[in-house]
Write a protein that holds these residues in place. Sequence first.
Motif, PDB file in Angstrom:
ATOM      1  N   ALA A 168       0.841  -1.195   0.000  1.00  0.00           N
ATOM      2  CA  ALA A 168       0.000   0.000   0.000  1.00  0.00           C
ATOM      3  C   ALA A 168       0.882   1.252   0.000  1.00  0.00           C
ATOM      4  O   ALA A 168       1.986   1.253   0.576  1.00  0.00           O
ATOM      5  N   ALA A 169       0.398   2.304  -0.637  1.00  0.00           N
ATOM      6  CA  ALA A 169       1.194   3.524  -0.838  1.00  0.00           C
ATOM      7  C   ALA A 169       1.829   4.084   0.435  1.00  0.00           C
ATOM      8  O   ALA A 169       3.007   4.475   0.418  1.00  0.00           O
ATOM      9  N   PRO A 170       1.119   4.144   1.583  1.00  0.00           N
ATOM     10  CA  PRO A 170       1.752   4.715   2.781  1.00  0.00           C
ATOM     11  C   PRO A 170       2.962   3.923   3.293  1.00  0.00           C
ATOM     12  O   PRO A 170       3.795   4.459   4.022  1.00  0.00           O
ATOM     13  N   LEU A 171       3.030   2.656   2.897  1.00  0.00           N
ATOM     14  CA  LEU A 171       4.136   1.803   3.353  1.00  0.00           C
ATOM     15  C   LEU A 171       5.330   1.814   2.411  1.00  0.00           C
ATOM     16  O   LEU A 171       6.389   1.267   2.746  1.00  0.00           O
ATOM     17  N   GLN A 172       5.170   2.427   1.233  1.00  0.00           N
ATOM     18  CA  GLN A 172       6.185   2.264   0.194  1.00  0.00           C
ATOM     19  C   GLN A 172       7.567   2.764   0.613  1.00  0.00           C
ATOM     20  O   GLN A 172       8.568   2.053   0.450  1.00  0.00           O
ATOM     21  N   LYS A 173       7.658   3.964   1.157  1.00  0.00           N
ATOM     22  CA  LYS A 173       8.968   4.515   1.502  1.00  0.00           C
ATOM     23  C   LYS A 173       9.657   3.733   2.613  1.00  0.00           C
ATOM     24  O   LYS A 173      10.830   3.353   2.473  1.00  0.00           O
ATOM     25  N   PRO A 174       8.987   3.441   3.750  1.00  0.00           N
ATOM     26  CA  PRO A 174       9.663   2.640   4.775  1.00  0.00           C
ATOM     27  C   PRO A 174      10.007   1.231   4.298  1.00  0.00           C
ATOM     28  O   PRO A 174      11.047   0.675   4.670  1.00  0.00           O
ATOM     29  N   TYR A 175       9.158   0.674   3.452  1.00  0.00           N
ATOM     30  CA  TYR A 175       9.418  -0.670   2.921  1.00  0.00           C
ATOM     31  C   TYR A 175      10.646  -0.658   2.010  1.00  0.00           C
ATOM     32  O   TYR A 175      11.490  -1.566   2.072  1.00  0.00           O
ATOM     33  N   ASP A 176      10.767   0.357   1.176  1.00  0.00           N
ATOM     34  CA  ASP A 176      11.951   0.472   0.317  1.00  0.00           C
ATOM     35  C   ASP A 176      13.220   0.662   1.155  1.00  0.00           C
ATOM     36  O   ASP A 176      14.265   0.053   0.866  1.00  0.00           O
ATOM     37  N   TRP A 177      13.128   1.501   2.168  1.00  0.00           N
ATOM     38  CA  TRP A 177      14.294   1.719   3.042  1.00  0.00           C
ATOM     39  C   TRP A 177      14.727   0.408   3.692  1.00  0.00           C
ATOM     40  O   TRP A 177      15.915   0.062   3.695  1.00  0.00           O
ATOM     41  N   TYR A 178      13.760  -0.339   4.215  1.00  0.00           N
ATOM     42  CA  TYR A 178      14.082  -1.612   4.858  1.00  0.00           C
ATOM     43  C   TYR A 178      14.677  -2.588   3.844  1.00  0.00           C
ATOM     44  O   TYR A 178      15.687  -3.250   4.115  1.00  0.00           O
ATOM     45  N   SER A 179      14.052  -2.673   2.668  1.00  0.00           N
ATOM     46  CA  SER A 179      14.451  -3.656   1.655  1.00  0.00           C
ATOM     47  C   SER A 179      15.868  -3.439   1.148  1.00  0.00           C
ATOM     48  O   SER A 179      16.626  -4.400   0.966  1.00  0.00           O
ATOM     49  N   PHE A 180      16.232  -2.170   0.910  1.00  0.00           N
ATOM     50  CA  PHE A 180      17.511  -1.897   0.249  1.00  0.00           C
ATOM     51  C   PHE A 180      18.623  -1.477   1.204  1.00  0.00           C
ATOM     52  O   PHE A 180      19.806  -1.570   0.857  1.00  0.00           O
ATOM     53  N   SER A 181      18.261  -1.069   2.424  1.00  0.00           N
ATOM     54  CA  SER A 181      19.287  -0.659   3.388  1.00  0.00           C
ATOM     55  C   SER A 181      19.527  -1.691   4.487  1.00  0.00           C
ATOM     56  O   SER A 181      20.668  -1.937   4.878  1.00  0.00           O
ATOM     57  N   ILE A 182      18.459  -2.285   4.976  1.00  0.00           N
ATOM     58  CA  ILE A 182      18.568  -3.195   6.118  1.00  0.00           C
ATOM     59  C   ILE A 182      18.709  -4.651   5.690  1.00  0.00           C
ATOM     60  O   ILE A 182      19.560  -5.381   6.206  1.00  0.00           O
ATOM     61  N   LEU A 183      17.867  -5.086   4.749  1.00  0.00           N
ATOM     62  CA  LEU A 183      17.851  -6.496   4.362  1.00  0.00           C
ATOM     63  C   LEU A 183      19.211  -7.006   3.888  1.00  0.00           C
ATOM     64  O   LEU A 183      19.668  -8.068   4.347  1.00  0.00           O
ATOM     65  N   PRO A 184      19.919  -6.295   2.992  1.00  0.00           N
ATOM     66  CA  PRO A 184      21.244  -6.797   2.587  1.00  0.00           C
ATOM     67  C   PRO A 184      22.227  -6.870   3.757  1.00  0.00           C
ATOM     68  O   PRO A 184      23.090  -7.761   3.785  1.00  0.00           O
ATOM     69  N   ARG A 185      22.101  -5.975   4.737  1.00  0.00           N
ATOM     70  CA  ARG A 185      22.995  -6.032   5.897  1.00  0.00           C
ATOM     71  C   ARG A 185      22.728  -7.277   6.736  1.00  0.00           C
ATOM     72  O   ARG A 185      23.667  -7.923   7.217  1.00  0.00           O
ATOM     73  N   ILE A 186      21.436  -7.597   6.918  1.00  0.00           N
ATOM     74  CA  ILE A 186      21.099  -8.829   7.646  1.00  0.00           C
ATOM     75  C   ILE A 186      21.649 -10.039   6.889  1.00  0.00           C
ATOM     76  O   ILE A 186      22.215 -10.964   7.474  1.00  0.00           O
ATOM     77  N   GLY A 187      21.486 -10.022   5.554  1.00  0.00           N
ATOM     78  CA  GLY A 187      21.999 -11.122   4.738  1.00  0.00           C
ATOM     79  C   GLY A 187      23.497 -11.271   4.867  1.00  0.00           C
ATOM     80  O   GLY A 187      24.023 -12.383   4.929  1.00  0.00           O
ATOM     81  N   SER A 188      24.196 -10.155   4.926  1.00  0.00           N
ATOM     82  CA  SER A 188      25.649 -10.190   5.062  1.00  0.00           C
ATOM     83  C   SER A 188      26.068 -10.744   6.416  1.00  0.00           C
ATOM     84  O   SER A 188      26.963 -11.585   6.512  1.00  0.00           O
ATOM     85  N   LEU A 189      25.401 -10.293   7.467  1.00  0.00           N
ATOM     86  CA  LEU A 189      25.775 -10.692   8.825  1.00  0.00           C
ATOM     87  C   LEU A 189      25.435 -12.151   9.130  1.00  0.00           C
ATOM     88  O   LEU A 189      26.212 -12.867   9.750  1.00  0.00           O
ATOM     89  N   VAL A 190      24.261 -12.589   8.681  1.00  0.00           N
ATOM     90  CA  VAL A 190      23.771 -13.916   9.060  1.00  0.00           C
ATOM     91  C   VAL A 190      24.138 -14.989   8.035  1.00  0.00           C
ATOM     92  O   VAL A 190      24.567 -16.088   8.391  1.00  0.00           O
ATOM     93  N   ALA A 191      23.960 -14.660   6.760  1.00  0.00           N
ATOM     94  CA  ALA A 191      24.195 -15.657   5.708  1.00  0.00           C
ATOM     95  C   ALA A 191      25.505 -15.425   4.964  1.00  0.00           C
ATOM     96  O   ALA A 191      25.880 -16.227   4.106  1.00  0.00           O
ATOM     97  N   GLY A 192      26.206 -14.335   5.297  1.00  0.00           N
ATOM     98  CA  GLY A 192      27.445 -14.031   4.601  1.00  0.00           C
ATOM     99  C   GLY A 192      27.235 -13.698   3.144  1.00  0.00           C
ATOM    100  O   GLY A 192      28.113 -13.919   2.302  1.00  0.00           O
ATOM    101  N   ASP A 193      26.054 -13.149   2.819  1.00  0.00           N
ATOM    102  CA  ASP A 193      25.701 -12.937   1.416  1.00  0.00           C
ATOM    103  C   ASP A 193      24.731 -11.761   1.303  1.00  0.00           C
ATOM    104  O   ASP A 193      23.516 -11.931   1.431  1.00  0.00           O
TER     105      ASP A 193
END
Length: 243
Positions: A168-193
Amino acid sequence: MSQTHFGFQTVDETAKASKVKGVFDSVASKYDIMNDLMSMGLHRAWKAYTVAVANLKEGDRVLDIAGGTGDLSRAFARKVGERGMVVHTDINEAMLRTGRDRLLDEGLALPTNLCDAEQLPYPEASFDLVSVAFGLRNMTHKDIALAEMCRVLRPGGRLLVLEFSKVAAPLQKPYDWYSFSILPRIGSLVAGDADSYRYLAESIRMHPDQATLKAMMKTAGFGHVDVHNMTGGVVALHVGIKC
């Protein structure tokens, strides 16, 4: 040569399958823990809802496509009982092996097949229910895969597609921030990828939205399609009934 999307990249169609294979070869061993972390446990609720909507009865025959580590296969097997059958499949050997071993550890010996959803090795009208959870967006020819899923269903059988979708539109900006800033960091820390989880975020944006996927399912042969949005559209469950 025809081209397609691999995340935000444009690649030859023949190259996409090997690139997707590389992603899941890399993440298979950490797949379950990463699902819990990146969805904050919500994937369990999304899958539980899918099982409830499936409304399986004892003796039903189920095909779980892109079954991965076996969450849905396990839940479906408990519903169909000894007279039913759940076939656990995936195109990726590492994911399939991880799921098979996990199921065996829990006392479930299900038919397990390595297969491509675009070329299902099953006769027409073989199943009462087909499911694909978080796998359709990785398929090169989604229209062909959906038509194959329709083919192997009996008339009146149902397809359940659980997949990330358009929020939904109100979630788009926080969702994008989480997806592109936080998610890869979690992947790097936990899965090494980090790259595989960056691809995940990109692949979600390239996947058809709710209305487009509904139209694709109708074109593939499903006479009626319902859409169930969850968590503000982060995920959608499409339910198609074969004509």
